[in-house]
Design an enzyme around this catalytic site. Sequence first.
Site, mmCIF file in Angstrom:
data_model
loop_
_atom_site.group_PDB
_atom_site.id
_atom_site.type_symbol
_atom_site.label_atom_id
_atom_site.label_comp_id
_atom_site.label_asym_id
_atom_site.label_seq_id
_atom_site.Cartn_x
_atom_site.Cartn_y
_atom_site.Cartn_z
ATOM 1 N N ARG A 46 0.796 -1.226 0.000
ATOM 2 C CA ARG A 46 0.000 0.000 0.000
ATOM 3 C C ARG A 46 0.829 1.277 0.000
ATOM 4 O O ARG A 46 0.299 2.359 -0.278
ATOM 5 C CB ARG A 46 -1.020 -0.037 1.144
ATOM 6 C CG ARG A 46 -2.145 -1.039 0.881
ATOM 7 C CD ARG A 46 -3.045 -1.232 2.078
ATOM 8 N NE ARG A 46 -2.395 -1.864 3.194
ATOM 9 C CZ ARG A 46 -2.277 -3.184 3.375
ATOM 10 N NH1 ARG A 46 -2.800 -4.016 2.489
ATOM 11 N NH2 ARG A 46 -1.648 -3.665 4.423
ATOM 12 N N GLU A 64 4.307 -7.618 14.031
ATOM 13 C CA GLU A 64 3.533 -8.113 15.178
ATOM 14 C C GLU A 64 3.256 -9.603 15.050
ATOM 15 O O GLU A 64 3.158 -10.320 16.030
ATOM 16 C CB GLU A 64 2.174 -7.401 15.239
ATOM 17 C CG GLU A 64 2.235 -5.954 15.655
ATOM 18 C CD GLU A 64 0.924 -5.286 15.285
ATOM 19 O OE1 GLU A 64 0.102 -5.106 16.182
ATOM 20 O OE2 GLU A 64 0.737 -4.952 14.104
#
Length: 137
Positions: A15, A52
Amino acid sequence: MHSYAIKLSAGIEARGFLFGPSIALAIGAKFVPLCKPRKLPGKVISEDYELEYGTDCLEMHIDAVKPGELAVVIDDLVATGGTLSAAIKLLECRGAEVVECACVIGLPDVKGQSRLNGKPLYMLVEPREMEHGCSDV
Ligand SMILES: O=P(O)(O)OC[C@H]1O[C@H](OP(=O)(O)OP(=O)(O)O)[C@H](O)[C@@H]1O
Ligand SMILES: Nc1ncnc2[nH]cnc12
């Protein structure tokens, strides 16, 4: 963002490719794609990093930057900062100087900025957690 001396806008797949090229056009800089593994056709350097939820890797063409060029790194979102940190390492390994990172969204709780070694981090919106699980800007 100061544009006058910035020579390249580096966008992170996927993105970051939505915003990085427009910023490059707006400031008269070149666009450098930082890609997930095995996407770029030429000779690349690679940098592994932690997210994460696991690990990943970014690659950049070795001849994408010239030593001393000032750079900005563009992505849609910063969470842990691992992705931006890997991007900075790739660019600076080839002699560019990253002057700023910029993202549309900065998640508040994961302290992404602390992994950027003091590089300025611009975040357009920083959503706040609300009581019933919704978020607000
Ligand atoms: O600050 P960080 O903890 O490094 O996380 C931020 C990155 O996570 C998302 O991409 P993701 O790695 O999920 O890849 P995607 O483009 O395949 O969605 C996002 O677009 C950032 O690039
Ligand atoms: N916590 C998160 N929420 C949404 N997108 C993400 N990309 C990386 N970490 C994310």
